[in-house]
Design a protein around this motif. Sequence first.
Motif, mmCIF file in Angstrom:
data_model
loop_
_atom_site.group_PDB
_atom_site.id
_atom_site.type_symbol
_atom_site.label_atom_id
_atom_site.label_comp_id
_atom_site.label_asym_id
_atom_site.label_seq_id
_atom_site.Cartn_x
_atom_site.Cartn_y
_atom_site.Cartn_z
ATOM 1 N N THR A 72 0.820 -1.219 0.000
ATOM 2 C CA THR A 72 0.000 0.000 0.000
ATOM 3 C C THR A 72 0.849 1.262 0.000
ATOM 4 O OG1 THR A 72 -1.761 -1.155 1.198
ATOM 5 C CG2 THR A 72 -1.814 1.254 1.224
ATOM 6 N N PHE A 73 1.713 1.407 0.981
ATOM 7 C CA PHE A 73 2.429 2.662 1.155
ATOM 8 C C PHE A 73 3.712 2.754 0.328
ATOM 9 C CE2 PHE A 73 0.058 2.421 5.244
ATOM 10 C CZ PHE A 73 -0.680 3.580 5.085
ATOM 11 N N ASP A 74 4.350 1.636 0.040
ATOM 12 C CA ASP A 74 5.615 1.666 -0.690
ATOM 13 C C ASP A 74 5.439 1.522 -2.198
ATOM 14 O OD1 ASP A 74 6.734 1.870 1.775
ATOM 15 O OD2 ASP A 74 7.580 -0.148 1.829
ATOM 16 N N LEU A 75 4.378 0.863 -2.615
ATOM 17 C CA LEU A 75 4.229 0.542 -4.036
ATOM 18 C C LEU A 75 3.121 1.315 -4.745
ATOM 19 C CD1 LEU A 75 4.722 -3.332 -3.855
ATOM 20 C CD2 LEU A 75 6.431 -1.546 -4.218
ATOM 21 N N LYS A 76 2.315 2.069 -4.011
ATOM 22 C CA LYS A 76 1.240 2.850 -4.626
ATOM 23 C C LYS A 76 1.475 4.327 -4.353
ATOM 24 C CE LYS A 76 -2.412 -0.640 -4.575
ATOM 25 N NZ LYS A 76 -1.679 -1.792 -4.035
ATOM 26 N N ARG A 77 1.787 5.076 -5.379
ATOM 27 C CA ARG A 77 2.107 6.496 -5.194
ATOM 28 C C ARG A 77 0.946 7.287 -4.624
ATOM 29 N NH1 ARG A 77 6.324 9.845 -8.541
ATOM 30 N NH2 ARG A 77 8.101 8.439 -8.376
ATOM 31 N N ARG A 78 -0.265 6.929 -4.994
ATOM 32 C CA ARG A 78 -1.403 7.711 -4.498
ATOM 33 C C ARG A 78 -1.633 7.485 -3.011
ATOM 34 N NH1 ARG A 78 -7.206 5.355 -6.332
ATOM 35 N NH2 ARG A 78 -6.959 3.180 -5.708
ATOM 36 N N CYS A 79 -0.998 6.472 -2.433
ATOM 37 C CA CYS A 79 -1.092 6.213 -0.988
ATOM 38 C C CYS A 79 0.190 6.642 -0.285
ATOM 39 C CB CYS A 79 -1.365 4.728 -0.736
ATOM 40 S SG CYS A 79 -2.945 4.143 -1.374
ATOM 41 N N CYS A 80 0.821 7.675 -0.778
ATOM 42 C CA CYS A 80 2.087 8.143 -0.221
ATOM 43 C C CYS A 80 1.868 8.743 1.169
ATOM 44 C CB CYS A 80 2.689 9.190 -1.143
ATOM 45 S SG CYS A 80 4.256 9.856 -0.564
ATOM 46 N N PRO A 81 2.597 8.277 2.193
ATOM 47 C CA PRO A 81 2.432 8.821 3.544
ATOM 48 C C PRO A 81 3.223 10.100 3.784
ATOM 49 C CG PRO A 81 4.020 7.045 3.604
ATOM 50 C CD PRO A 81 3.530 7.130 2.177
ATOM 51 N N TYR A 82 3.968 10.565 2.767
ATOM 52 C CA TYR A 82 4.782 11.778 2.902
ATOM 53 C C TYR A 82 3.957 12.982 2.458
ATOM 54 C CZ TYR A 82 8.467 8.387 3.536
ATOM 55 O OH TYR A 82 9.224 7.340 4.019
ATOM 56 N N LEU A 83 3.624 13.859 3.383
ATOM 57 C CA LEU A 83 2.590 14.853 3.163
ATOM 58 C C LEU A 83 2.921 15.881 2.100
ATOM 59 C CD1 LEU A 83 1.407 15.414 6.841
ATOM 60 C CD2 LEU A 83 0.679 13.700 5.167
ATOM 61 N N THR A 84 4.185 16.282 1.973
ATOM 62 C CA THR A 84 4.514 17.308 0.984
ATOM 63 C C THR A 84 4.469 16.782 -0.444
ATOM 64 O OG1 THR A 84 6.889 16.869 1.154
ATOM 65 C CG2 THR A 84 5.976 18.543 2.631
ATOM 66 N N TYR A 85 4.441 15.473 -0.618
ATOM 67 C CA TYR A 85 4.420 14.901 -1.967
ATOM 68 C C TYR A 85 3.181 15.342 -2.738
ATOM 69 C CZ TYR A 85 3.914 11.540 -5.739
ATOM 70 O OH TYR A 85 3.718 10.975 -6.974
ATOM 71 N N TYR A 86 2.048 15.457 -2.051
ATOM 72 C CA TYR A 86 0.792 15.741 -2.739
ATOM 73 C C TYR A 86 0.800 17.114 -3.401
ATOM 74 C CZ TYR A 86 -0.851 11.535 -0.530
ATOM 75 O OH TYR A 86 -0.974 10.217 -0.155
ATOM 76 N N ALA A 87 1.398 18.089 -2.748
ATOM 77 C CA ALA A 87 1.416 19.447 -3.302
ATOM 78 C C ALA A 87 2.611 19.704 -4.203
ATOM 79 C CB ALA A 87 1.415 20.472 -2.165
ATOM 80 N N TYR A 88 3.744 19.020 -3.958
ATOM 81 C CA TYR A 88 4.975 19.375 -4.647
ATOM 82 C C TYR A 88 5.594 18.247 -5.463
ATOM 83 C CZ TYR A 88 4.572 23.233 -1.379
ATOM 84 O OH TYR A 88 4.101 24.303 -0.665
ATOM 85 N N GLY A 89 5.119 17.019 -5.295
ATOM 86 C CA GLY A 89 5.735 15.919 -6.015
ATOM 87 C C GLY A 89 7.221 15.832 -5.681
ATOM 88 N N ASP A 90 8.013 15.362 -6.635
ATOM 89 C CA ASP A 90 9.468 15.306 -6.441
ATOM 90 C C ASP A 90 10.119 16.497 -7.135
ATOM 91 O OD1 ASP A 90 9.496 12.954 -4.919
ATOM 92 O OD2 ASP A 90 9.270 11.756 -6.729
ATOM 93 N N THR A 91 9.844 17.683 -6.619
ATOM 94 C CA THR A 91 10.365 18.905 -7.217
ATOM 95 C C THR A 91 11.214 19.671 -6.219
ATOM 96 O OG1 THR A 91 8.537 20.328 -6.529
ATOM 97 C CG2 THR A 91 8.218 19.079 -8.569
ATOM 98 N N ARG A 92 11.893 20.697 -6.716
ATOM 99 C CA ARG A 92 12.715 21.525 -5.830
ATOM 100 C C ARG A 92 11.873 22.215 -4.766
ATOM 101 N NH1 ARG A 92 14.767 21.716 -10.883
ATOM 102 N NH2 ARG A 92 16.985 21.246 -11.128
ATOM 103 N N LYS A 93 10.619 22.551 -5.106
ATOM 104 C CA LYS A 93 9.745 23.184 -4.121
ATOM 105 C C LYS A 93 9.468 22.250 -2.953
ATOM 106 C CE LYS A 93 7.345 26.426 -7.159
ATOM 107 N NZ LYS A 93 6.026 26.844 -7.713
ATOM 108 N N ARG A 94 9.459 20.974 -3.217
ATOM 109 C CA ARG A 94 9.252 20.029 -2.115
ATOM 110 C C ARG A 94 10.424 20.085 -1.138
ATOM 111 N NH1 ARG A 94 8.979 13.467 -1.863
ATOM 112 N NH2 ARG A 94 8.258 13.372 0.294
ATOM 113 N N GLY A 95 11.616 20.277 -1.663
ATOM 114 C CA GLY A 95 12.771 20.407 -0.782
ATOM 115 C C GLY A 95 12.605 21.540 0.202
#
Length: 208
Positions: A72-95
């Motif tokens: 669930t949490f490791d293999l499904k991106r939409r179930c990502c437990p990392y909160l900033t991922y939803y707004a910033y994805g893997d971008t510099r803004k997430r940093g």
Amino acid sequence: MTVLDEGALRTAHMVASVLLGYPDERLYGERRVLAEAVAGLPEGEVRTRLAAFLEHTAATGRAELAAHYVATFDLKRRCCPYLTYYAYGDTRKRGAALLRFKHAFRSAGFELADGELPDHLAVVCELLARGAVRQGRRLLQENRAGVELLRKALEAEESPYAGVVAAVLATLGPASLRDREAALRLAAEGPPAEEVGLEPYAVMEASR
């Protein structure tokens, strides 16, 4: 809606932090203690949902629950437990957003050790549970849209973890119109896709 006092709020988040982590000995070895803590919470959604998940663990083998957690949490991106991922994805803004989390932990007197990003929902719940109520609530409120999306994704997967996330949301009170609109916007747009390297942050340890 049941309003939790600070003690009950910290207890609820302590339990949620354990339940949202990988199901290891901390969960299975302390299940009775966790159940007693939940039983001491006021009647309401928070207690009901946390108790339901603990009942699920009692009826589910440790290996089975661990496999579900990874799937669930490791293999499904939409179930990502990392909160900033939803707004910033893997971008510099997430940093930059992760730095905000890191600063909140430091201002509360906690340091981050190797192994985890500071925006993992379980880690933020632990921060609040260990006494940084103001900082923990602020981080959750600022990222509520992401938590709402995580709950919806888990519900779509029919995962029992949806109830734990719903319990965390219930501690924050009803979502505002702005929160609901933000969740709908994130759901429609999805996270940005720019791939960058992110400095690994870590699970907190109390500073000594």
